[in-house]
Design a protein around this motif. Structure first.
Motif, PDB file in Angstrom:
ATOM      1  N   UNK A 219      -2.448  16.825  -3.503  1.00 55.14           N
ATOM      2  CA  UNK A 219      -3.345  15.733  -3.769  1.00 55.14           C
ATOM      3  C   UNK A 219      -2.621  14.488  -4.279  1.00 55.14           C
ATOM      4  N   UNK A 220      -3.287  13.444  -4.183  1.00 51.88           N
ATOM      5  CA  UNK A 220      -2.709  12.184  -4.273  1.00 51.88           C
ATOM      6  C   UNK A 220      -2.852  11.986  -5.838  1.00 51.88           C
TER       7      UNK A 220
ATOM      8  N   UNK B  28       0.977  -1.342  -0.029  1.00 49.35           N
ATOM      9  CA  UNK B  28      -0.058  -0.065  -0.131  1.00 49.35           C
ATOM     10  C   UNK B  28       0.928   1.094   0.081  1.00 49.35           C
ATOM     11  N   UNK B  29       0.854   2.026  -1.029  1.00 51.66           N
ATOM     12  CA  UNK B  29       1.521   3.226  -1.118  1.00 51.66           C
ATOM     13  C   UNK B  29       0.673   4.409  -1.598  1.00 51.66           C
ATOM     14  N   UNK B  30       0.636   5.587  -0.995  1.00 55.31           N
ATOM     15  CA  UNK B  30      -0.079   6.615  -1.479  1.00 55.31           C
ATOM     16  C   UNK B  30       0.884   7.639  -1.912  1.00 55.31           C
ATOM     17  N   UNK B  31       0.796   8.060  -2.984  1.00 55.21           N
ATOM     18  CA  UNK B  31       1.821   9.126  -3.608  1.00 55.21           C
ATOM     19  C   UNK B  31       0.962  10.481  -4.036  1.00 55.21           C
ATOM     20  N   UNK B  32       1.679  11.335  -3.324  1.00 52.38           N
ATOM     21  CA  UNK B  32       1.161  12.862  -3.519  1.00 52.38           C
ATOM     22  C   UNK B  32       2.016  13.824  -4.283  1.00 52.38           C
ATOM     23  N   UNK B  33       1.604  14.574  -5.095  1.00 57.96           N
ATOM     24  CA  UNK B  33       2.337  15.547  -5.879  1.00 57.96           C
ATOM     25  C   UNK B  33       2.441  16.855  -4.617  1.00 57.96           C
ATOM     26  N   UNK B  34       3.348  17.215  -4.355  1.00 67.53           N
ATOM     27  CA  UNK B  34       3.833  18.127  -3.258  1.00 67.53           C
ATOM     28  C   UNK B  34       3.582  19.598  -4.040  1.00 67.53           C
ATOM     29  N   UNK B  35       2.321  20.293  -3.675  1.00 67.36           N
ATOM     30  CA  UNK B  35       2.138  21.483  -4.397  1.00 67.36           C
ATOM     31  C   UNK B  35       2.051  22.642  -3.160  1.00 67.36           C
ATOM     32  N   UNK B  36       1.913  22.509  -2.012  1.00 71.34           N
ATOM     33  CA  UNK B  36       1.828  23.230  -0.976  1.00 71.34           C
ATOM     34  C   UNK B  36       3.338  24.304  -0.777  1.00 71.34           C
ATOM     35  N   UNK B  37       3.477  25.223  -1.601  1.00 67.72           N
ATOM     36  CA  UNK B  37       4.698  26.049  -1.616  1.00 67.72           C
ATOM     37  C   UNK B  37       4.958  26.789  -0.409  1.00 67.72           C
ATOM     38  N   UNK B  38       3.925  26.899   0.359  1.00 70.53           N
ATOM     39  CA  UNK B  38       4.222  27.442   1.732  1.00 70.53           C
ATOM     40  C   UNK B  38       5.164  26.593   2.816  1.00 70.53           C
TER      41      UNK B  38
END
Length: 254
Positions: free
Chosen positions: A131-132, A87-97
């Motif tokens: 988001x994932x 089980x892997x959950x991959x998220x694109x890091x977009x929270x630039x703060x």
């Protein structure tokens, strides 16, 4: 990177896994982290930066499994972990703060991956970073192939600091090499034909090149207190053949 992490989490325990991954070599990075991560405590955050695409449109990601987080570029460097974990959950890091500002075009390890890892270690929920995603870069490590009835062809995946040649053969690929009766085989690599398997490096005679099951779970070509890479004239990417049974008595062209 360490300064950025400690500024956010002063009591962080930072462990350097490896600084010897070959430059730009994503597969070498993938092998290195895949062999190291299971031995760390629950909730460890791993920062994995082998990033020839720094400054381009490749995504920064967080990959999370049951026990760990991995912060890395989306370039396949986590591929062997994807293959191992159910089980892997991959998220694109977009929270630039969460980034260190301003972000350099050439040092995302310092400005993106290190601060994100620190905030994760500070127990910020991974969902807050982006988001994932379902589509992410992954590759399969090279697998040995049967090229004749009694011949397997593999490759040297890497050469370690002792000069051992780490191949892509596992005990499942060539069980005859790793059984109690290690007879009727020949390993051909570089300028050597190897007919001996050892259980420990110190079992080899001086100057002898032999096979051994290494700690990574792969067949290694090694020598006792010597560099097998030099003795065989082989290195990363070179072909390795295992010849089994009757063919092992023939010459290199078998």
């Amino acid at each position: 990177m360490k300064g950025v992490i400690l500024d956010i989490v002063p009591d962080a325990q930072i462990v350097d896994i490896c600084h010897a991954v070959q430059a730009f070599d994503v597969l070498d990075g993938a092998l290195t982290i895949s062999q190291a991560y299971p031995y760390f405590p629950n909730r460890t955050v791993h920062v994995v930066v082998v990033d020839p695409g720094v400054g381009t449109a490749r995504r920064p990601i967080i990959a999370s499994c049951d026990k760990y987080h991995f912060v890395a570029p989306d370039n396949g460097v986590l591929s062997l972990i994807y293959a191992r974990e159910e089980r892997m959950h991959v998220r694109h890091i977009t929270a630039e703060h969460y980034y260190l500002q301003p972000v350099s075009n050439t040092f995302h390890a310092r400005d993106i991956f290190a601060p994100v890892a620190a905030w994760l270690a500070k127990e910020v929920d991974a969902q807050k970073f982006g988001e994932e995603v379902q589509e992410y870069v992954r590759f399969s490590a090279p697998k040995p192939k049967a090229v004749e009835q009694n011949r397997l062809r593999g490759v040297v995946l890497k050469v370690d600091r002792f000069g051992n040649l780490i191949t892509n053969f596992t005990p499942q690929d060539a069980p005859l090499l790793f059984g109690t009766e290690k007879t009727g085989f020949k390993i051909v690599v570089g300028n050597r034909e190897i007919t001996e398997m050892r259980n420990a490096y110190s079992e080899g005679a001086p100057g002898e090149v032999f096979g051994i099951l290494g700690s990574m779970g792969f067949l290694e070509i090694a020598a006792n207190r010597a560099a097998a890479a030099q003795l065989t004239g082989a290195g990363k990417g070179n072909e390795v053949s295992i010849i089994l049974g009757g063919g092992a008595a023939a010459g290199k062209g078998a």
